[in-house]
Design an enzyme around this catalytic site. Structure first.
Site, short mmCIF file in Angstrom:
data_model
loop_
_atom_site.label_atom_id
_atom_site.label_comp_id
_atom_site.label_asym_id
_atom_site.label_seq_id
_atom_site.Cartn_x
_atom_site.Cartn_y
_atom_site.Cartn_z
N ASP A 167 11.47 -19.59 42.40
CA ASP A 167 10.96 -18.31 41.90
C ASP A 167 9.45 -18.39 41.72
O ASP A 167 8.95 -19.31 41.08
CB ASP A 167 11.64 -17.95 40.57
N HIS A 205 11.44 -18.10 32.25
CA HIS A 205 12.88 -17.87 32.30
C HIS A 205 13.51 -18.21 30.95
O HIS A 205 13.51 -19.37 30.54
CB HIS A 205 13.52 -18.74 33.39
N SER A 262 9.49 -22.15 34.28
CA SER A 262 10.92 -22.23 34.00
C SER A 262 11.19 -23.52 33.22
O SER A 262 10.62 -23.71 32.16
CB SER A 262 11.73 -22.15 35.30
#
Length: 363
Positions: free
Chosen positions: A298, A202, A176
């Site tokens: 995540d 992401h 991310s």
């Protein structure tokens, strides 16, 4: 003892965006807008006078291009920068270049109904400002990396790919905040005969194809945006399209790409947890999982599932992360076999593969 609020300077040529960002930021108790600037030349003076903790920076502005300003800023006075970008192909390329130059992360402006759209982004904006304020700021390398299209023997004679048995290795990666540069560093080191790689980073849908094309121009392996149903080949990396989950699937003895429009998981689509669970279910001990820099958790649950299914797992170490969030959570939950600096990860990965009886790779 009270904590001082995060001081934010907004740099954007749109008075509407400056006003909306000011309202969003000042609605939070832990941050405040200390100044606004319509262009980089005004921003330069306000940085000296106001000493902000974080800068929001528009990509395209008058008087001085946002990227030119960012490059000068990171060389002379490195500080956390959050880019504010439009959802266009041109802006996606410029934003990725900004991340290469040292920006921590980016948010996108809505194309229509800007006032309502920005309010919907309010949580993302404030979350990313909090992360940026704590992020490690890296000065870009002084050597300019020229981008040339790679030529291989494929230009003369196409490679023939054999049918793989169920022992074929597969690498899955999640990242991310800070991940675009971490992934570039990792993938550039991959040999042309590496196992197939699936990547969830992401990123909005307008950016993922540009990101994959950029990586493809730099790497020995081929990098592309993943397409549903395509076979996963050695020497290839597949990037999850924005707003779609990427999963590992099987068709007979072959690995194939599966894309899903299922609901967001861990607040994300694509989600690293979804990718890692699919690797646990469909590859088990033949998978290698890697979790890189990023905020939040995540991938932490999915990495534990991978490890419990027999996969080998790596996490990027704190020192080399821009944001030590996702790796930290994965380590805390017991899902990580090995913690490694980003620069060491390719060597350790292929050292482990060779220890399992795989052929030697030239990294």
């Amino acid at each position: 003892m009270s904590t001082q609020p995060i001081k934010v300077l907004i740099v954007d040529d749109s008075a509407l965006i400056r006003s909306l960002l000011t309202d969003i930021i000042n609605s939070q108790t832990d941050m405040e807008v200390v100044g606004v600037a319509p262009d980089p030349l005004v921003a330069r003076e306000k940085i000296k006078a106001l000493n902000p903790d974080v800068l929001t920076l528009d990509v395209e502005m008058p008087r001085m291009d946002g990227l030119v300003f960012l490059e000068k800023l990171m060389r002379l006075r490195p500080m956390p920068v959050l880019m504010v970008s439009s959802l266009t192909e041109k802006s996606s390329f410029l934003t990725l270049r900004a991340l290469e130059l040292g920006a921590v992360d980016f948010v996108t402006k809505p194309k229509i109904d800007i006032s309502r759209g920005m309010q919907e982004y309010a949580r993302e904006i404030t979350d990313k400002l909090r992360v940026a304020a704590k992020a490690r700021v890296r000065q870009p390398p002084h050597v300019h990396l020229s981008v040339e299209r790679k030529n291989t023997a494929d230009a003369v004679l196409p490679m023939e790919h054999r049918t793989f048995s169920s022992t074929e290795k597969i690498i899955v990666i999640g990242a991310s905040t800070g991940g675009t540069e971490a992934l570039k560093s990792f993938l550039v080191a991959m040999p042309a005969d590496s196992p197939g790689i699936l990547i969830t980073q992401h990123m909005p849908e307008a950016f993922t194809r540009t990101f994959a094309q950029r990586l493809n121009s730099l790497c020995r392996i081929s990098v592309k945006e993943a397409e549903h149903g395509e076979r996963i080949l050695p020497g290839h990396a597949y990037v999850a399209p924005g707003n779609r989950h990427l999963l590992l699937a099987r068709s007979g003895a072959n690995y194939v790409v599966e894309l899903s429009d299922g609901p967001p998981v861990s607040r994300h689509r694509p989600s690293v947890d979804v990718l890692f669970r699919s690797a646990a279910n469909r590859a088990g001990r033949n998978a290698v999982g890697i979790i890189m820099t990023g905020m939040g958790d995540d991938g932490a649950a999915g990495m534990l599932e991978m490890r419990e299914a027999g996969a080998y797992t790596f996490a990027q170490d704190e020192k080399s992360c821009v944001v030590f969030g996702m790796p930290k959570e994965a380590i805390a939950r017991g899902g990580v076999d090995e913690v490694a600096p980003l620069g060491e990860m390719p060597r350790r990965l292929f050292g482990w593969l060779e220890s399992q009886g795989n052929r030697a790779f030239r990294v």
